[in-house]
Motif scaffolding. Sequence first.
Motif, mmCIF file in Angstrom:
data_model
loop_
_atom_site.group_PDB
_atom_site.id
_atom_site.type_symbol
_atom_site.label_atom_id
_atom_site.label_comp_id
_atom_site.label_asym_id
_atom_site.label_seq_id
_atom_site.Cartn_x
_atom_site.Cartn_y
_atom_site.Cartn_z
ATOM 1 N N LEU A 86 0.795 -1.342 0.155
ATOM 2 C CA LEU A 86 -0.075 -0.165 -0.002
ATOM 3 C C LEU A 86 0.930 1.158 0.014
ATOM 4 O O LEU A 86 1.896 1.302 0.773
ATOM 5 N N ARG A 87 0.761 1.979 -0.642
ATOM 6 C CA ARG A 87 1.523 3.394 -1.123
ATOM 7 C C ARG A 87 0.714 4.622 -0.752
ATOM 8 O O ARG A 87 -0.143 4.841 -1.010
ATOM 9 N N ALA A 88 1.368 5.443 0.250
ATOM 10 C CA ALA A 88 1.114 7.003 0.441
ATOM 11 C C ALA A 88 2.162 7.848 -0.061
ATOM 12 O O ALA A 88 3.362 7.526 0.532
ATOM 13 N N ASP A 89 1.902 9.018 -0.640
ATOM 14 C CA ASP A 89 3.103 9.943 -1.002
ATOM 15 C C ASP A 89 3.019 10.881 0.166
ATOM 16 O O ASP A 89 2.122 11.060 0.933
ATOM 17 N N MET A 90 4.305 11.540 0.708
ATOM 18 C CA MET A 90 4.538 12.193 1.542
ATOM 19 C C MET A 90 4.986 13.732 1.315
ATOM 20 O O MET A 90 4.848 14.564 2.269
ATOM 21 N N ASP A 91 5.039 14.160 0.108
ATOM 22 C CA ASP A 91 5.743 15.577 -0.131
ATOM 23 C C ASP A 91 4.458 16.550 -0.269
ATOM 24 O O ASP A 91 3.321 16.390 -0.774
ATOM 25 N N ALA A 92 4.908 17.729 -0.033
ATOM 26 C CA ALA A 92 4.013 18.945 -0.400
ATOM 27 C C ALA A 92 4.387 19.868 -1.428
ATOM 28 O O ALA A 92 5.431 19.436 -2.182
ATOM 29 N N LEU A 93 3.641 20.805 -1.983
ATOM 30 C CA LEU A 93 4.101 21.801 -2.961
ATOM 31 C C LEU A 93 4.958 23.160 -2.617
ATOM 32 O O LEU A 93 4.635 23.577 -1.760
ATOM 33 N N PRO A 94 5.599 23.581 -3.861
ATOM 34 C CA PRO A 94 6.222 24.838 -3.393
ATOM 35 C C PRO A 94 5.249 25.831 -3.739
ATOM 36 O O PRO A 94 5.152 26.644 -4.924
ATOM 37 N N MET A 95 4.213 26.023 -3.096
ATOM 38 C CA MET A 95 3.238 27.220 -3.149
ATOM 39 C C MET A 95 3.087 27.658 -1.748
ATOM 40 O O MET A 95 3.080 27.168 -0.672
ATOM 41 N N THR A 96 2.218 28.957 -1.603
ATOM 42 C CA THR A 96 1.802 29.583 -0.269
ATOM 43 C C THR A 96 0.556 29.438 -0.050
ATOM 44 O O THR A 96 -0.461 29.769 -0.659
ATOM 45 N N GLU A 97 0.319 28.722 1.181
ATOM 46 C CA GLU A 97 -0.978 28.573 1.586
ATOM 47 C C GLU A 97 -1.995 29.975 1.989
ATOM 48 O O GLU A 97 -1.344 30.668 2.752
ATOM 49 N N MET A 98 -3.023 29.921 1.579
ATOM 50 C CA MET A 98 -3.906 31.171 1.925
ATOM 51 C C MET A 98 -4.975 30.931 2.963
ATOM 52 O O MET A 98 -5.535 31.643 3.362
ATOM 53 N N ASN A 99 -5.095 29.536 3.539
ATOM 54 C CA ASN A 99 -5.946 29.092 4.778
ATOM 55 C C ASN A 99 -5.347 29.681 5.825
ATOM 56 O O ASN A 99 -4.122 30.052 5.983
ATOM 57 N N THR A 100 -6.326 30.177 6.872
ATOM 58 C CA THR A 100 -5.907 30.757 8.111
ATOM 59 C C THR A 100 -6.288 30.188 9.466
ATOM 60 O O THR A 100 -6.076 30.267 10.362
ATOM 61 N N PHE A 101 -6.566 28.751 9.051
ATOM 62 C CA PHE A 101 -6.773 27.933 10.196
ATOM 63 C C PHE A 101 -5.692 27.582 10.987
ATOM 64 O O PHE A 101 -4.499 27.773 10.532
ATOM 65 N N ALA A 102 -5.830 27.043 12.217
ATOM 66 C CA ALA A 102 -4.572 26.925 13.207
ATOM 67 C C ALA A 102 -3.689 25.620 12.771
ATOM 68 O O ALA A 102 -2.468 26.087 12.949
ATOM 69 N N HIS A 103 -4.000 24.835 11.647
ATOM 70 C CA HIS A 103 -3.042 24.014 11.121
ATOM 71 C C HIS A 103 -2.466 24.353 9.807
ATOM 72 O O HIS A 103 -1.809 23.495 8.988
#
Length: 419
Positions: A86-103
């Motif tokens: 079973l495979r899950a990928d771990m990486d994120a993207l080179p972009m800036t998040e615009m959400n303001t929630f705590a996480h």
Amino acid sequence: MGLPNQTTLHMNLIEPIVAQATDMARVRRDIHAHPELCFQEVRTADLVAAKLTEWGIPVHRGLGTTGVVGIVKGRDGGACGKAIGLRADMDALPMTEMNTFAHASQHEGKMHACGHDGHVAMLLAAAQHLATHRDFDGTAYLIFQPAEEGGGGAREMIKDGLFDLFPMDAVFGMHNWPGLPVGTFAVSSGPVMASSNEFHIVIRGKGSHAALPHNGIDPVPVACQMVQAFQTIITRNKKPVDAGVISVTMIHTGEATNVVPDSCDIQGTVRTFSIEVLDMIEQRMRDIATHTSAAFGATCEFAFNRNYPPTINHAAEAAFAREVMAGIVGAEQVLPQEPTMGAEDFAYMLQARPGAYVFIANGDGAHRGAYETGGHGLSHDVGPCMLHNPHYDFNDTLIPLGASFWVRLVEQWLAKATA
Ligand code: NI
């Protein structure tokens, strides 16, 4: 942190996984707040390895730089020799998040906008249950992969011996899909994601005064002819029933209104569902670029780079996944998976082993409102924003659902394989 009420959704979730769902959502949000880019998933891999170790799961690290493989043996200690991955990928993207929630992301310019944080959490939740209950014979390999977003982490893990060190009979991957209602899955056999390829053409002409064009070889009309002619490959050379797209996305030339430029740069992407169509498109593009340039007295350099191959699900494994999904959410909630021209490096794993790449619905986006601070809900961009959108967030409701699917897939697939 509350989880949305699931009692109305009529899903056969695994109770001990549901009981851990809030803890696992906390892990997911921690990963979300600390996104890491291709091959830099050090903190994430440490977290994954620590959790697996805590649950008594042996861990192998370092495949594809930051890859982690957890090894869960069943009741028979794996003696039957059958294994599933079973495979899950771990990486994120080179972009800036615009959400303001705590996480929200704590690192500007990095964001989990594709939900790989959730993919990790779903596989961790499954790992915990599989290790606690071991209600199967054979072996489950839990593959936490780096660098899906362009780095080819799957290819790198295979190069480093993934399938030699951990021989497995089938491998499965799962991606969340925004817009579809929570409680639905999608799976199909055959091509589900495209091959991704880039071309870079340099037309070399001869610069001159723009008022005296006869003294030069203007690369601009050459480029215009070439770009138009490329689309005839799609409409006149490709079989109409085959899928394929050529997009010229960059044309760069010239610096002044009164100067015929020396050269012109053309770049873009090609997507196909088969290598045969890709071979044809590359050859025709090369011919058109070379001969169009020659017809105008120019020359050209033609570079074509193949990135990810098409992601092609194997029929038997796709059908098996569909049955397992139907057992959890009901057959009418398992949709056919419409192929997309996006690309996915799980393609390499499906070239090496039978398996399927499936989708789990991420919902209508309302979960993002519940996270907003101040209790005002979303003030903007309501709705299911797509993957790679700066307002995207993985829906934590999926963690027990996706994990239940993973666990049932392992149990039922190995039961069939060892029968
Ligand atoms: Ni993704």
